[in-house]
Design a protein around this motif. Sequence first.
Motif, PDB file in Angstrom:
ATOM      1  N   LEU A 126      60.308  20.095  73.790  1.00  0.00           N
ATOM      2  CA  LEU A 126      58.894  20.461  73.616  1.00  0.00           C
ATOM      3  C   LEU A 126      57.989  19.659  74.559  1.00  0.00           C
ATOM      4  O   LEU A 126      58.274  18.508  74.869  1.00  0.00           O
ATOM      5  CB  LEU A 126      58.469  20.194  72.168  1.00  0.00           C
ATOM      6  N   HIS A 127      56.888  20.318  74.975  1.00  0.00           N
ATOM      7  CA  HIS A 127      55.933  19.644  75.875  1.00  0.00           C
ATOM      8  C   HIS A 127      54.683  19.214  75.119  1.00  0.00           C
ATOM      9  O   HIS A 127      54.342  19.781  74.083  1.00  0.00           O
ATOM     10  CB  HIS A 127      55.581  20.556  77.047  1.00  0.00           C
ATOM     11  N   LEU A 128      54.019  18.205  75.689  1.00  0.00           N
ATOM     12  CA  LEU A 128      52.859  17.583  75.029  1.00  0.00           C
ATOM     13  C   LEU A 128      51.584  17.790  75.836  1.00  0.00           C
ATOM     14  O   LEU A 128      51.616  17.819  77.069  1.00  0.00           O
ATOM     15  CB  LEU A 128      53.100  16.071  74.897  1.00  0.00           C
ATOM     16  N   HIS A 129      50.468  17.885  75.126  1.00  0.00           N
ATOM     17  CA  HIS A 129      49.149  17.783  75.740  1.00  0.00           C
ATOM     18  C   HIS A 129      48.487  16.542  75.147  1.00  0.00           C
ATOM     19  O   HIS A 129      48.517  16.346  73.926  1.00  0.00           O
ATOM     20  CB  HIS A 129      48.290  19.016  75.440  1.00  0.00           C
ATOM     21  N   ILE A 130      47.908  15.717  76.017  1.00  0.00           N
ATOM     22  CA  ILE A 130      47.318  14.452  75.585  1.00  0.00           C
ATOM     23  C   ILE A 130      45.910  14.367  76.165  1.00  0.00           C
ATOM     24  O   ILE A 130      45.713  14.591  77.357  1.00  0.00           O
ATOM     25  CB  ILE A 130      48.156  13.262  76.136  1.00  0.00           C
ATOM     26  N   ALA A 131      44.932  14.045  75.302  1.00  0.00           N
ATOM     27  CA  ALA A 131      43.569  13.803  75.802  1.00  0.00           C
ATOM     28  C   ALA A 131      43.121  12.453  75.289  1.00  0.00           C
ATOM     29  O   ALA A 131      43.331  12.119  74.124  1.00  0.00           O
ATOM     30  CB  ALA A 131      42.620  14.892  75.324  1.00  0.00           C
ATOM     31  N   SER A 132      42.522  11.669  76.190  1.00  0.00           N
ATOM     32  CA  SER A 132      42.152  10.307  75.840  1.00  0.00           C
ATOM     33  C   SER A 132      40.737  10.029  76.325  1.00  0.00           C
ATOM     34  O   SER A 132      40.336  10.495  77.397  1.00  0.00           O
ATOM     35  CB  SER A 132      43.145   9.359  76.524  1.00  0.00           C
ATOM     36  N   TYR A 133      39.984   9.273  75.513  1.00  0.00           N
ATOM     37  CA  TYR A 133      38.597   8.980  75.878  1.00  0.00           C
ATOM     38  C   TYR A 133      38.290   7.517  75.564  1.00  0.00           C
ATOM     39  O   TYR A 133      38.547   7.058  74.455  1.00  0.00           O
ATOM     40  CB  TYR A 133      37.644   9.900  75.102  1.00  0.00           C
ATOM     41  N   ASN A 134      37.777   6.778  76.556  1.00  0.00           N
ATOM     42  CA  ASN A 134      37.355   5.384  76.341  1.00  0.00           C
ATOM     43  C   ASN A 134      35.848   5.360  76.150  1.00  0.00           C
ATOM     44  O   ASN A 134      35.127   5.955  76.957  1.00  0.00           O
ATOM     45  CB  ASN A 134      37.660   4.515  77.573  1.00  0.00           C
TER      46      ASN A 134
ATOM     47  N   CYS B  81      36.753   1.150  72.027  1.00  0.00           N
ATOM     48  CA  CYS B  81      38.032   1.726  71.605  1.00  0.00           C
ATOM     49  C   CYS B  81      38.420   2.887  72.504  1.00  0.00           C
ATOM     50  O   CYS B  81      37.629   3.377  73.304  1.00  0.00           O
ATOM     51  CB  CYS B  81      37.950   2.220  70.156  1.00  0.00           C
ATOM     52  N   THR B  82      39.662   3.305  72.352  1.00  0.00           N
ATOM     53  CA  THR B  82      40.146   4.538  72.968  1.00  0.00           C
ATOM     54  C   THR B  82      40.458   5.509  71.839  1.00  0.00           C
ATOM     55  O   THR B  82      41.065   5.116  70.841  1.00  0.00           O
ATOM     56  CB  THR B  82      41.429   4.283  73.776  1.00  0.00           C
ATOM     57  N   THR B  83      40.018   6.743  71.991  1.00  0.00           N
ATOM     58  CA  THR B  83      40.406   7.812  71.058  1.00  0.00           C
ATOM     59  C   THR B  83      41.364   8.723  71.813  1.00  0.00           C
ATOM     60  O   THR B  83      41.097   9.085  72.965  1.00  0.00           O
ATOM     61  CB  THR B  83      39.172   8.611  70.581  1.00  0.00           C
ATOM     62  N   THR B  84      42.484   9.053  71.185  1.00  0.00           N
ATOM     63  CA  THR B  84      43.486   9.901  71.828  1.00  0.00           C
ATOM     64  C   THR B  84      43.923  10.999  70.870  1.00  0.00           C
ATOM     65  O   THR B  84      44.181  10.737  69.700  1.00  0.00           O
ATOM     66  CB  THR B  84      44.723   9.068  72.246  1.00  0.00           C
ATOM     67  N   THR B  85      43.975  12.227  71.385  1.00  0.00           N
ATOM     68  CA  THR B  85      44.554  13.336  70.631  1.00  0.00           C
ATOM     69  C   THR B  85      45.837  13.743  71.340  1.00  0.00           C
ATOM     70  O   THR B  85      45.842  13.943  72.562  1.00  0.00           O
ATOM     71  CB  THR B  85      43.594  14.543  70.563  1.00  0.00           C
ATOM     72  N   VAL B  86      46.939  13.820  70.584  1.00  0.00           N
ATOM     73  CA  VAL B  86      48.213  14.292  71.152  1.00  0.00           C
ATOM     74  C   VAL B  86      48.581  15.581  70.437  1.00  0.00           C
ATOM     75  O   VAL B  86      48.361  15.720  69.235  1.00  0.00           O
ATOM     76  CB  VAL B  86      49.333  13.231  71.003  1.00  0.00           C
ATOM     77  N   SER B  87      49.102  16.535  71.182  1.00  0.00           N
ATOM     78  CA  SER B  87      49.464  17.805  70.554  1.00  0.00           C
ATOM     79  C   SER B  87      50.759  18.335  71.146  1.00  0.00           C
ATOM     80  O   SER B  87      51.120  18.022  72.286  1.00  0.00           O
ATOM     81  CB  SER B  87      48.335  18.822  70.744  1.00  0.00           C
ATOM     82  N   VAL B  88      51.433  19.152  70.352  1.00  0.00           N
ATOM     83  CA  VAL B  88      52.701  19.743  70.783  1.00  0.00           C
ATOM     84  C   VAL B  88      52.679  21.221  70.413  1.00  0.00           C
ATOM     85  O   VAL B  88      52.101  21.605  69.392  1.00  0.00           O
ATOM     86  CB  VAL B  88      53.897  19.009  70.115  1.00  0.00           C
TER      87      VAL B  88
END
Length: 421
Positions: free
Chosen positions: A112-120, A51-58
């Motif tokens: 607004l701007h986003l920060h995105i972190a993703s992990y496979n 899976c991929t886990t993703t955190t998105v934040s604003v």
Amino acid sequence: MGGESEKWVLMVTARTPTNIAVIKYWGKRDETLILPINDSISVTLDPNHLCTTTTVSVSPSFDHDRMWLNGKEISLQGGRFQSCLREIRARAQDVEDEKKGIRIKKEDWQKLHLHIASYNNFPTAAGLASSAAGLACLVFSLAKLMNLKEDNSQLSAIARQGSGSACRSLYGGFVKWIMGKEDNGSDSIAVQLADEKHWDELIIIIAVVSARQKETSSTSGMRDTVETSALIQHRAKEVVPKRVVQMENAIQNRDFPSFARLACTDSNQFHAVCLDTYPPIFYMNDTSHRIISCVEKWNRAEGTPQVAYTFDAGPNAVMIARNRKTAALLLQRLLYNFPPQSDTDLDRYVIGDKSILEYAGIKDMKDVEALVPPPEIKDNLSTEKSKGDVSYFICTRPGGGPVVLSDETQALLDPLTGLPK
């Protein structure tokens, strides 16, 4: 926008599975919108294993969009990321978080701007559909963050513009990507054919033949095939439409022999089309071919298919066994033919669902060394064992679709700064 001195960070974390196509997508009729030349059908894999886990934040304190993949910052300038972000921002709704005292109006999302972190939790760009899980997870998590009203099928049309096969990762179980007829792609969406519980005795074993990045990316390979292969048009117009109907029936009726024959022949034809491309594209290698031979010999000896194999744009073999017992026999055959190096830890060589190893009666390396040749191999001397040709095996099964992770400890970004933990 509300919130104490504009220092707040709002976050969502989601997990999305990868999928493996059993009727392949290869070739686009529109490069920008990623519209395929044929329908495709896939099985979603258990997100506990792939899976991929993703955190998105604003946050109003972020000054530009940023993204980190597997801990490294990557550029978001690519057209595919940008089209997904644009489509989602255009559909964003008002968001209110009473606990944090945050209110975001829908028009504010454009500023607004986003920060995105993703992990496979599996190799990226090695032909295990990492981009599918990654872009599906990006779209799904952003849709939750921005309170979109669209359902997963409508979201699949956005994910498709990031990576074609991503649209199929928005559902669990068995999924069909309808190619669609409209020029704007509005009807090129994914639909669920059956959920993961429908045919839950299937077991999937993946041989990771090489975790390296592939030489020809799917994007450029596909383009070359459409431009130069005489077979691809015949495949898209004549062969796949019939196979899609047959595969839907096989899934609905849990008809394993038909399912296996269709999956194997479609995989073989996809790679034939790659060979028919000029210059030819080789995604499989000698190890891939030896795995096919191992499965085909067994299926023929039994008189009815026990195992289906399918290969995406890479050398890794995805094998689907009809039940646990067959999966255990398959794993014995694979470990006999492709044993780990003597100093390998068996625990790292077979990962995912360990119960299949136990069911196969294999506890340690001594058990692997004691494996006898399978009955369909008449002449034991003719089979060379290949140590080190397979990096590792993953045992898994059909799994569910994307989910939001409410446990904040699973977030990949710091809730105070919005930077990677």
